[in-house]
Design a protein around this motif. Structure first.
Motif, PDB file in Angstrom:
ATOM      1  N   ARG A 314       0.841  -1.202   0.000  1.00 30.27           N
ATOM      2  CA  ARG A 314       0.000   0.000   0.000  1.00 30.27           C
ATOM      3  C   ARG A 314       0.889   1.269   0.000  1.00 30.27           C
ATOM      4  O   ARG A 314       0.630   2.217  -0.732  1.00 30.27           O
ATOM      5  CB  ARG A 314      -0.894  -0.017   1.239  1.00 30.27           C
ATOM      6  CG  ARG A 314      -1.894   1.116   1.284  1.00 30.27           C
ATOM      7  CD  ARG A 314      -2.437   1.238   2.686  1.00 30.27           C
ATOM      8  NE  ARG A 314      -3.376   0.160   2.969  1.00 30.27           N
ATOM      9  CZ  ARG A 314      -4.666   0.352   3.211  1.00 30.27           C
ATOM     10  NH1 ARG A 314      -5.136   1.564   3.203  1.00 30.27           N
ATOM     11  NH2 ARG A 314      -5.452  -0.653   3.467  1.00 30.27           N
ATOM     12  N   CYS A 316       3.955   1.519  -1.060  1.00 27.39           N
ATOM     13  CA  CYS A 316       4.625   1.649  -2.366  1.00 27.39           C
ATOM     14  C   CYS A 316       3.676   2.225  -3.408  1.00 27.39           C
ATOM     15  O   CYS A 316       4.046   3.116  -4.177  1.00 27.39           O
ATOM     16  CB  CYS A 316       5.137   0.286  -2.838  1.00 27.39           C
ATOM     17  SG  CYS A 316       6.570  -0.258  -1.928  1.00 27.39           S
ATOM     18  N   LYS A 317       2.452   1.712  -3.424  1.00 28.50           N
ATOM     19  CA  LYS A 317       1.498   2.215  -4.421  1.00 28.50           C
ATOM     20  C   LYS A 317       1.251   3.711  -4.219  1.00 28.50           C
ATOM     21  O   LYS A 317       1.251   4.489  -5.159  1.00 28.50           O
ATOM     22  CB  LYS A 317       0.168   1.467  -4.298  1.00 28.50           C
ATOM     23  CG  LYS A 317       0.177   0.148  -5.020  1.00 28.50           C
ATOM     24  CD  LYS A 317      -1.143  -0.169  -5.688  1.00 28.50           C
ATOM     25  CE  LYS A 317      -2.235  -0.464  -4.676  1.00 28.50           C
ATOM     26  NZ  LYS A 317      -3.386  -1.127  -5.304  1.00 28.50           N
ATOM     27  N   LEU A 324       5.925   2.729 -10.047  1.00 29.58           N
ATOM     28  CA  LEU A 324       5.980   1.362  -9.498  1.00 29.58           C
ATOM     29  C   LEU A 324       5.772   0.374 -10.645  1.00 29.58           C
ATOM     30  O   LEU A 324       4.755   0.390 -11.323  1.00 29.58           O
ATOM     31  CB  LEU A 324       4.883   1.179  -8.441  1.00 29.58           C
ATOM     32  CG  LEU A 324       4.781  -0.222  -7.814  1.00 29.58           C
ATOM     33  CD1 LEU A 324       6.033  -0.551  -6.997  1.00 29.58           C
ATOM     34  CD2 LEU A 324       3.542  -0.328  -6.926  1.00 29.58           C
ATOM     35  N   GLY A 476       1.382  -7.697  -6.374  1.00 28.19           N
ATOM     36  CA  GLY A 476       0.769  -6.505  -6.955  1.00 28.19           C
ATOM     37  C   GLY A 476      -0.404  -6.829  -7.867  1.00 28.19           C
ATOM     38  O   GLY A 476      -1.256  -5.975  -8.123  1.00 28.19           O
TER      39      GLY A 476
END
Ligand code: 2HG
Ligand code: ZN
Length: 561
Positions: A314, A316-317, A324, A476
């Motif tokens: 979460r 990273c997104k 990403l 992912g």
């Protein structure tokens, strides 16, 4: 002599590696000076490993699985003569050469075909199919034979129709990035070709060194770039397909927008060679990112929560947004297996004292972590156009996840060689598993919050019957690769796994095949992911396009009652 190679998964051991950094919790203040632009985002091309010939005999598919040969004709001398007229010198009957193409690379299924055909053009494929159709000969279309579900090899004596010699690039447009090529082009070679022109292929797989683009499209392969570039259903613009009766369907357009009638190519994408033989592909390639960074993160034992992995995703997104490009995870057992079988070094394994140097971290190493094994590892990749900016963003993410305790150890790579080394840890899990024994493979789409529950559940359920139960995959994309290893194939273990795994998945409204297709091994479980009406419609489509059922029989669809 034909040398068929099993997949060339990305390889190389970790060596001394100045130029990458290790981070541990608390070291975030020192995260600086990262983000060298990378020339390419492809991982290492590597050496092929053993050929099937010479390996222990694989059990014939009909001996292991309950399947009856359908009433197709058998190949006669006259058929061989007809093939020889169509493709002179490319009709292979040498048993050793044909044998290689009878066995899947996992060495779990084996057909008994006696003939391998190697056409070079769509016209030749058309003539071959016209002959087979007339004669009621079953055909097994074969690309790089890297499939995971037994879809790429014959079940009985089907004629093997290889795309290996159909490996020409037809055109490439350096403004639009649209590549048109024959189906037998090897993915890695295409990658190299488009990278030289400042583009990349929209898909990347561990098997890139062997798999063919036609096979990728026929199986709708997902792979490592899915998170960023999406499905082949979006990036494939056109297809040329030879139908069962030899008719050539030319839908090889290169239009981004074409709203005229039904999108027929979608029927062949993911049809696993059961509706037609894909002979050429038009595909749009994204521009080559100028900077690719990879972070490999782990957690120390005592905090085994998958919840933290999800929170890291979460984060990273949220913080990396459009740059990403991958978020992969693997559990500690995967790491153990790549260490044990491939001698890859865990770059974030904590050590017990400062005297235990890890050679892979001998460069600009930051700080030691705690002395325990991490229960989960994640690989985060960014691909963007601004090296400094991208590295800064990834660095902020690392600071955030380290400071908040979501991860406790990490390493970040910016130059190509180190990036490849980190990717090898993830890409080569399949290879490590196949060296561990017989592998029962499941490729599931699940709600991310339940993604790992099945792995822990199965460890308890199977107990010592399994050697290893591992979970890894494309977190992912909500895609779990659940693999169970055992000393040898066992009906009893299979019975403990199936239909349990499928029923569990269906309960979560997941998919029993996220990206590997159904092939031979999973064809009977389609109903766990599709309603009866959909299955029936698929069977009707098959009957319409291939009324004699000669194309890749015994695959994809459950046998009709
Ligand atoms: O071996 C497997 O189960 C997965 C193979 C491949 O899809 C991967 O993501 O590495
Ligand atoms: Zn995968």
């Amino acid at each position: 002599m034909l040398l068929h190679l099993v997949p060339r998964w990305s390889a190389r051991l970790f060596g001394a590696s100045p130029g990458w950094r290790r981070y541990t919790r608390g070291a975030s203040a020192r995260l600086k000076g990262l983000g060298c632009p990378r020339g390419t985002s492809s991982r290492l091309a590597c050496t092929a490993y053993s050929t099937v010939a010479g390996s222990p005999e694989v059990m014939l598919t009909p001996e292991r699985y309950p399947v009856e040969r359908l009433p197709f004709s058998t190949v006669s001398e006259e058929d061989l003569a007809a093939f020889e007229c169509i493709i002179p010198g490319r009709v292979i009957t040498d048993p050793e050469q044909v044998q290689t193409c009878n066995v899947d690379w996992l060495k779990t299924v084996r057909g008994s075909s006696t003939v391998l055909l190697r056409p070079q053009t769509s016209e030749e494929v058309s003539q071959i199919l016209r002959h087979c159709y007339k004669r009621n000969l079953a055909v097994n279309p074969q690309g790089g034979n890297t499939g995971m579900v037994g879809g790429s090899v014959p079940v009985f004596d089907e004629v093997i129709l290889s795309t290996a010699l159909m490996n020409r690039v037809i055109s490439f447009h350096d403004v639009s990035g649209i590549l048109v090529c024959q189906a037998g082009c090897v993915l890695e070679e295409l990658s190299r070709y488009v990278q030289e022109r400042d583009f990349i292929m929209p898909l990347d797989l561990g098997a890139k060194g062997s798999c063919h683009i036609g096979g990728n499209v026929a199986t709708n392969a997902g792979g490592l770039r899915f998170l960023r570039y999406g499905s082949l259903r979006g990036t494939v613009l056109g297809l040329e397909v030879v139908l069962a009766d030899g008719t050539i369907l030319n839908c090889l357009t290169s239009l981004r927008k074409d709203n005229t009638g039904y999108d027929l190519k979608q029927m062949f994408i993911g049809s696993e060679g059961t509706l037609g033989v894909i002979t050429a592909v038009s595909i749009v390639c994204p521009p080559r990112p100028k900077a690719v960074n990879v972070a490999f993160l782990g957690r120390s034992a005592g905090c085994p929560g998958f919840t933290e992995v999800l929170q890291t995703f979460r984060t990273c997104k949220g913080m990396l947004g459009e740059i990403l490009s991958a978020f992969e995870f693997m559990d500690a057992e995967c790491m153990q297996l790549v260490g044990q079988h491939l001698h890859l070094t865990n770059p974030v394994r904590a050590v017990t004292s400062s005297t235990q140097e890890e050679p892979s971290l001998s460069g600009d190493q930051e700080e030691r972590g705690s002395n325990s094994e991490s229960p989960f590892y994640v690989l985060v990749e960014t691909s963007g156009s601004s090296a400094g900016h991208d590295a800064e963003k990834l660095t902020s993410v690392l600071e955030q996840v380290l400071n908040s305790g979501l991860v406790t150890d990490g390493t970040m790579a910016t130059d190509q060689r180190k990036v490849q080394m980190l990717w090898a840890l993830r890409e080569r899990i399949t290879e490590a598993l196949s060296r561990d024994g017989y592998v029962f493979k499941y490729d599931l789409s699940l709600p991310v919050e339940r993604l790992y529950d099945l792995v822990t559940d199965l460890r308890t359920r199977l107990g010592p019957r399994a050697k290893h139960v591992v979970g890894y995959g494309h977190l992912g994309d909500g895609n779990l690769h659940l693999n169970v290893t055992a000393e040898a194939f066992s009906q009893e273990l299979l019975g403990a796994l199936e239909p349990y795994v499928y029923a569990w998945t269906a309960e979560q409204r997941g998919s029993v095949s996220a990206e590997h297709g159904l092939g031979f091994k999973k064809k009977n479980v389609l109903g766990y992911s599709k309603p009866p009406v959909a299955v029936k419609l698929m069977q009707q489509l098959k009957a319409m396009l291939d009324p004699k059922g000669i194309l890749n029989p015994y695959k994809t669809l459950p046998a009709q009652a």
